[in-house]
Write a protein that holds these residues in place. Structure first.
Motif, short mmCIF file in Angstrom:
data_model
loop_
_atom_site.label_atom_id
_atom_site.label_comp_id
_atom_site.label_asym_id
_atom_site.label_seq_id
_atom_site.Cartn_x
_atom_site.Cartn_y
_atom_site.Cartn_z
N ILE A 128 0.83 -1.21 0.00
CA ILE A 128 0.00 0.00 0.00
C ILE A 128 0.86 1.25 0.00
O ILE A 128 0.57 2.24 -0.68
CB ILE A 128 -0.95 0.01 1.21
CG1 ILE A 128 -1.80 -1.25 1.22
CG2 ILE A 128 -1.84 1.24 1.17
CD1 ILE A 128 -2.65 -1.44 0.00
N GLY A 129 1.96 1.23 0.75
CA GLY A 129 2.87 2.38 0.76
C GLY A 129 3.43 2.65 -0.62
O GLY A 129 3.52 3.80 -1.06
N ALA A 130 3.84 1.59 -1.33
CA ALA A 130 4.36 1.76 -2.69
C ALA A 130 3.28 2.29 -3.62
O ALA A 130 3.55 3.13 -4.49
CB ALA A 130 4.91 0.44 -3.20
N GLY A 131 2.05 1.80 -3.44
CA GLY A 131 0.96 2.28 -4.28
C GLY A 131 0.68 3.76 -4.07
O GLY A 131 0.50 4.52 -5.02
N PHE A 132 0.66 4.19 -2.81
CA PHE A 132 0.45 5.61 -2.53
C PHE A 132 1.61 6.46 -3.05
O PHE A 132 1.42 7.60 -3.47
CB PHE A 132 0.30 5.83 -1.03
CG PHE A 132 -1.06 5.48 -0.50
CD1 PHE A 132 -2.20 5.79 -1.19
CD2 PHE A 132 -1.20 4.82 0.71
CE1 PHE A 132 -3.45 5.46 -0.70
CE2 PHE A 132 -2.43 4.49 1.22
CZ PHE A 132 -3.57 4.81 0.51
N ALA A 133 2.83 5.91 -2.99
CA ALA A 133 4.01 6.67 -3.41
C ALA A 133 3.93 7.07 -4.88
O ALA A 133 4.54 8.06 -5.29
CB ALA A 133 5.27 5.86 -3.16
#
Length: 554
Positions: free
Chosen positions: A488-493
């Motif tokens: 999820i962090g990579a997706g938001f990034a």
């Protein structure tokens, strides 16, 4: 950016779970729960506005977290039972209570915002609650049915790999000296974050949310080359019919304009008083001071009768009961508009208008943006507090322990402190955009903590010692938490690589929130649990015995 976000999250889940099902099922849950949530918004009459437009992005994170925990447990049961349908039943029965508990905690936390009385905040809370509840229902009904029809996924490698090495080192840090180094490191980070809070700047120009080279910004810049002061501040005078044409009110307007004009933010002011001054100058050119409001009411009436024109309608109504003072501002930065509004109000309070006339400060574009900023920022801060309290209360009820509620709330509280510290150290302004993103982060972390505590309680009941229990919990529930947070962090990034400030805030602050809440749930919270040994995890008798032993050894 949302399709690209979905793609990155899907790829990260594929790499994490090493199976197509490990990628498809969480994404399917996230997609369907978002669709259900939007459908419920439609049926209950909740519009999509500037607050809840980002709810689907938050739902992706929460729904994927629930699904990943179920998937991880299902994989373990497949390996143990070697029967797909039996594994579906076993994983659903074992994970059902904790999933309902975690989902209820998050959903009730967001739904509590409907009690605010502020419709936009309430709508945001209900939108999130709809989606989270939908995710839980799907994971307890449709997803198990689907999983029973699909072939069992390939087992995750237990040994080797960076994830396993990281979790092993984390387990050692928790057990060794009961996590002393973790607490010291966390304390240093929190101290730095608190220091950063004192550097936080508030508000800013709304134009910053548009690309500097975008069409709107370029057109505004070109217009203001020729017509500066496009941001207005309006002050309303209201009294009985004809009051706006009296000497007292006109002189009060003129004095207020002089006071406003001293502020460097104000480019110029305009009112009916200016027209009367100009008329007096035209008809009394020989006066030593022609540009002024005369003291004679009869002369004022004559000037306004002779100079009556459509220009009057810009500043007063036909009955003369209402009049406007306009201040043209150099920018809409609420950080400087706010002091101007408060100064104008203070001056009006200290210099009352003639009897029967009221003065209402703060209309126009500048004060409206200020009001939206203050309403949104203050509302979201209150939002964070309410969600945090509700999550703590609901978690306390679920675990039957007030301390359990505090454990669940601790990763969220730590995340919020660090995010506010990031604002201070990076210079990101605290305004309606950043405050809204941080408010969403308040809903992330509770799921991680609840799943971890449930699994720790289960493992401690059958493990030989604390080290084995924490090791098993970290390599099962903790592994799923780590996978989801990274995905999820990579997706938001992905959203950080855009010209739009609002999306950049998502792409910057949300990955930080995911990382902090994940690490807090896997390190700080376990250390607190290990040191306090609550009965709801270790059992009443064992917890009491261990505490006495620790006290005697100390």
């Amino acid at each position: 950016r949302i399709p690209l976000t979905f793609l990155v999250i899907a790829l990260m889940l594929l790499l994490s779970f090493r199976s197509v099902q490990g990628m498809l099922i969480p994404m399917l849950t996230a997609t369907l729960s978002t669709v259900w949530g939007l459908g419920l918004m439609g049926w209950t009459g909740i519009p999509i506005d500037s607050w809840n437009v980002a709810a689907p992005i938050l739902l992706i994170a929460v729904a994927a977290a629930h699904s990943a925990q179920m998937l991880k447990r299902y994989s373990e049961e497949v390996e143990r039972l070697h029967d797909n349908r039996a594994a579906v039943i076993s994983s659903t029965v074992s994970m059902g209570p904790v999933m309902v508990a975690a989902g209820a905690t998050a959903a009730l936390g967001f739904a509590s915002l409907a009690l605010f009385g502020v419709r936009s905040i309430g709508n945001f809370g209900l939108a999130c609650a709809y989606g989270i509840a939908s995710a839980v229902v799907l994971e307890m009904t449709f997803i198990p049915a689907l999983r029973s029809l699909l072939p069992a996924p390939r087992r995750l490698p237990v040994h080797g790999g960076l994830t396993n090495a990281f979790l092993t080192r984390l387990q050692r840090a928790i057990v060794h000296e009961r996590g002393r180094r973790i607490l010291i490191g966390t304390g240093m980070v929190v101290a730095a974050a608190i220091a950063g809070m004192f550097l936080i700047r508030v508000y800013g120009s709304t134009r910053e949310y548009l690309p500097a080279d975008g069409l709107v910004r370029r057109h505004l810049a070109e217009i203001e080359k020729h017509f500066p002061g496009t941001i207005t501040m309006t002050i309303l005078y209201e009294g009985p019919p004809g009051s706006a044409r009296t000497v007292g009110v006109l002189q009060h307007m003129a004095a207020l304009q002089d006071e406003l004009g001293r502020d460097p933010l104000v480019l110029r002011t305009a009112s009916l008083a200016d027209l009367v001054k100009s008329l007096h100058k035209v008809f009394n050119a020989d006066d030593p001071h022609p540009y002024r409001i005369p003291d004679d009411q009869e002369l004022v009436a004559q000037l306004m009768f002779l100079g009556e024109s459509p220009a009057f309608e810009r500043f007063t109504d036909r009955a003369g009961s209402k009049a406007l003072v306009l201040a043209y501002l150099r920018n809409d930065d609420s950080a400087v508009v706010g002091p101007l509004v408060r100064h104008a109000q203070a001056w009006v309070d200290a210099h009352p208008a003639p009897a029967g006339t009221s003065v209402l400060v703060a209309g126009g574009v500048g004060p409206t943006i200020l009001a939206v900023n203050e309403h949104t920022t203050h509302g979201t801060i209150l939002n964070m507090i309410v969600v945090l309290v509700v999550i703590a209360l609901v978690s306390s009820a679920i675990f039957g322990s007030v301390v359990g509620g505090l454990y669940v709330a601790s990763p969220i509280a730590l995340t919020l402190v660090i995010l506010f510290g990031v604002l201070g150290w990076t210079g990101i302004r605290l305004d309606m955009g950043s405050a809204s993103v941080i408010a969403m982060a308040a809903g992330i972390g509770a799921d991680y903590a609840i799943y971890f505590l449930y699994r720790l309680r289960e493992e401690r009941a059958r493990a030989a010692d604390d080290a084995a229990a924490f090791d098993a919990t970290l390599h099962t529930s903790g592994r799923a938490i780590l996978f989801v947070a990274a995905s999820i962090g990579a997706g938001f990034a992905v959203m950080g690589f855009t010209k739009y400030l609002g999306l950049r805030l998502f792409g910057t602050l949300m990955p930080i929130a995911m990382a902090v809440s994940c690490l807090a749930a896997l390190s700080v919270m376990p250390v607190l649990v290990l040191r306090t040994r609550p009965a709801f995890v270790f059992g009443k008798d064992e917890a009491t015995t261990e505490k006495r032993a620790a006290a005697s050894s100390g």
